[in-house]
Design a protein around this motif. Sequence first.
Motif, short mmCIF file in Angstrom:
data_model
loop_
_atom_site.label_atom_id
_atom_site.label_comp_id
_atom_site.label_asym_id
_atom_site.label_seq_id
_atom_site.Cartn_x
_atom_site.Cartn_y
_atom_site.Cartn_z
N ILE A 122 0.82 -1.20 0.00
CA ILE A 122 0.00 0.00 0.00
C ILE A 122 0.86 1.25 0.00
CG2 ILE A 122 -1.79 -1.21 1.28
CD1 ILE A 122 -0.94 0.74 3.67
N ASP A 167 -5.74 -0.26 -1.19
CA ASP A 167 -5.95 -0.75 0.17
C ASP A 167 -6.08 -2.26 0.29
OD1 ASP A 167 -6.30 1.86 1.61
OD2 ASP A 167 -7.96 2.06 0.22
N CYS A 168 -6.78 -2.91 -0.65
CA CYS A 168 -7.13 -4.32 -0.50
C CYS A 168 -7.20 -5.03 -1.84
CB CYS A 168 -8.49 -4.47 0.19
SG CYS A 168 -8.52 -4.03 1.94
N ALA A 181 -6.77 -0.01 5.22
CA ALA A 181 -5.84 -1.09 4.90
C ALA A 181 -5.37 -1.76 6.18
CB ALA A 181 -4.64 -0.53 4.12
#
Length: 369
Positions: free
Chosen positions: A120, A152-153, A204
């Motif tokens: 990230i 973030d993901c 995150a």
Amino acid sequence: MGRARDTGRTGRARRAVAVGAVLAAVLTALTAVPAQAGQRGHGGGAPQWRQTDTGTPEVRYRGLAAVSRDTAWVAGTGGTVLRTTDGGAHWRNVSPPGADGLQFRDVEAFDARRAVVLAIGEGEASRVYRTEDGGTTWTESFRNPDPRAFYDCLAFFDSRNGLAMSDPVDGKFRILSTRDGGRSWRVLPDTGMPPAQPGEAGFAASGQCLVTAGTRDVWMATGGAAHARVLHSADRGLTWTAARSPVPAGDPARGVFALAFRDRAHGLAVGGDYRPGEASPEAAARTTDGGRTWRPAATPPPAYRSGVTWLPHSRTTALAVGPTGTDLTTDAGRTWRTVDPGSYDTVDCAADRGCWAAGERGRVARLTR
């Protein structure tokens, strides 16, 4: 969360203890389901989060992928990626070369050899790496070229199709898509994405702000704005609808941090305020209609929680984790009770009922008995 929000997620380190009689009953129920051929059964004794020795006390692991009772991957600070194939008895450091300065916050693994990890950060700090040989070699498959984006993901529908989410760019969340298992990525058009609220972003914190169920449904958790929301797409990220969550927001440190769906209708959301000592009322919610509406838990976890997972083969049982403990629900998220005081950031279970948790100071544990 993007920008400064991801720097405040700290917690008190506490040694994990036996989960206790409540979780014992849950694990007994799980093991009553016949194991498939070749799966190792649980032995006698009380279940517990059993700490494993990762040899990395300086690392905080927020990325976790449970492949089975024996195999798991974790990803964390300092560009660190570890893998075990013997239930945590030994961990192999399989970190990508030259990644020391990166912050890995998510890992998605398909088996003991294939995995994708997300770093990230603003601009080029957001990167994706992929391995097909258990981490012996890695390929950098994406490096974010836009200084306004902050990923973030990650989440995958299957071994080929997956998405990654970024905090809003030009007023809308940005979605990255792969159709070849993470070998290549493209930014999806944002015409089907509703506008973001002022200050809204993803957290995150555990690799669970973007989750999937089935072959096409995906959900995204947000916070930091006036309302914490859950966004849903039924077409692999092309079009989205947004629903308010009862989890409080209204501050950069508050919102929904993690989601878990056991099917395309039944989901759980957990979060709160990640700042130590700050109250986190209504820190959990549930949905039975695919995220169109959310109801607060009648008895939520007592504090901020950053990770959540359904227990395999159960329609009602799930675990949530955070810096101050592990909570259990046995009624599909209506009520939660704390069953362990240990500090964990993320939790995940495999189909063979192998459950893992990871967090600060190199802590990785397996649910065992």
